[in-house]
Design an enzyme around this catalytic site. Structure first.
Site, PDB file in Angstrom:
ATOM      1  N   HIS A  43      46.826  64.859   7.568  1.00 35.62           N
ATOM      2  CA  HIS A  43      46.985  65.611   8.817  1.00 35.62           C
ATOM      3  C   HIS A  43      47.564  64.671   9.870  1.00 35.62           C
ATOM      4  CE1 HIS A  43      45.167  68.880  11.633  1.00 35.62           C
ATOM      5  NE2 HIS A  43      46.160  68.259  12.235  1.00 35.62           N
ATOM      6  N   GLU A  70      48.818  69.039   6.719  1.00 34.70           N
ATOM      7  CA  GLU A  70      48.285  69.888   7.775  1.00 34.70           C
ATOM      8  C   GLU A  70      48.839  69.451   9.123  1.00 34.70           C
ATOM      9  OE1 GLU A  70      43.815  70.574   5.891  1.00 34.70           O
ATOM     10  OE2 GLU A  70      44.082  69.249   7.615  1.00 34.70           O
ATOM     11  N   HIS A 190      36.628  71.772   6.596  1.00 36.05           N
ATOM     12  CA  HIS A 190      36.056  71.218   7.829  1.00 36.05           C
ATOM     13  C   HIS A 190      34.538  71.162   7.718  1.00 36.05           C
ATOM     14  CE1 HIS A 190      37.246  69.793  11.876  1.00 36.05           C
ATOM     15  NE2 HIS A 190      35.945  69.923  12.087  1.00 36.05           N
TER      16      HIS A 190
END
Length: 237
Positions: A43, A70, A190
């Site tokens: 990410h 991401e 998450h």
């Protein structure tokens, strides 16, 4: 079986703290795949405080499973993804100053923008996923964007599960059932961990992939990376 994609941002954070190249993120990505992980997630953020844009380029030839990038689809991110062409791009509406991702997309408000971005990625052979909260209208909105998958934002579930509230899974189950009816693939991530992943996986119908970084790396400090990856894989079967 639900695939495990290991987010290696924390390895880049550790590397950057000393200004050198230890630990090496490419070597770590090779190792997690060798240990059984079915994907590698990164990410990158605009300030490159952990994963750098160059890391994405360097990782491409090293990731022989699934490569998931991401991020917030700002111009620099769009260019990077189109250059690297990972297996999957996951669109996340994180603010520039956010410590970590803290909300999913309002797919109704941003439908036209997301639709245009997704079309561009799909034309280049990149599977798309949208980071969403377990809100039914946003699942329906995701379908209208043309995305291949959604990624359920699981922080709320993880927090409540830690408090003993297993009913927190309910909106995720309802969202997954709707996504299945709409023919949307389902990812999740998450704050998923060894403590909650088995319950989550067994509750969500047709969960295709989980992306886990912070918890997995923290658990590995005590239990070892290879061992932890194998523990996740057993819980995901």
């Amino acid at each position: 079986m639900t695939k495990l994609s290991v987010n290696i941002n924390k390895i880049a954070t550790l590397r950057n703290s000393r200004g050198g190249d230890v630990p090496n993120v490419v070597d770590f990505a090779k190792d997690v795949q060798r240990f059984g992980a079915e994907g590698v997630t990164i990410h990158p953020r605009p300030d490159e405080r952990h994963i750098r844009y160059q890391d994405a380029r360097d990782l491409k030839p090293a990731v022989y499973t699934e490569f998931n990038i991401e991020g917030n689809p700002i111009d620099s991110f769009l260019k990077l993804v189109l250059e690297v062409r990972p297996t999957q791009v996951t669109l996340v509406p994180d603010a520039v100053d956010a410590i970590t991702s803290n909300a999913g997309w309002d797919t109704l408000k941003h439908r036209i923008f997301l639709k245009d971005v997704i079309k561009e990625f799909q034309l280049n052979g990149i599977r798309t996923s949208i980071f969403v909260d377990p809100v039914l209208k946003h699942i329906e909105g995701a379908k209208e964007t043309g995305t291949d998958r959604i990624e359920l934002y699981t922080e709320a579930f993880a927090n409540q599960y830690n408090l003993g509230n297993k009913e927190a899974i309910t909106p995720y189950v309802e969202s997954a059932e709707l996504a299945n009816r709409l023919d949307l693939g389902i990812n999740a991530g998450h704050d998923l961990s060894l403590d909650n992943i088995k319950f989550f996986k067994e509750s969500i119908p047709n969960l295709l992939e989980v992306s886990i970084g912070h918890a997995l790396i923290a658990e590995s400090l005590y239990l070892g990376v290879e061992n932890v990856i194998q523990m996740y894989l057993r819980k995901l079967k």
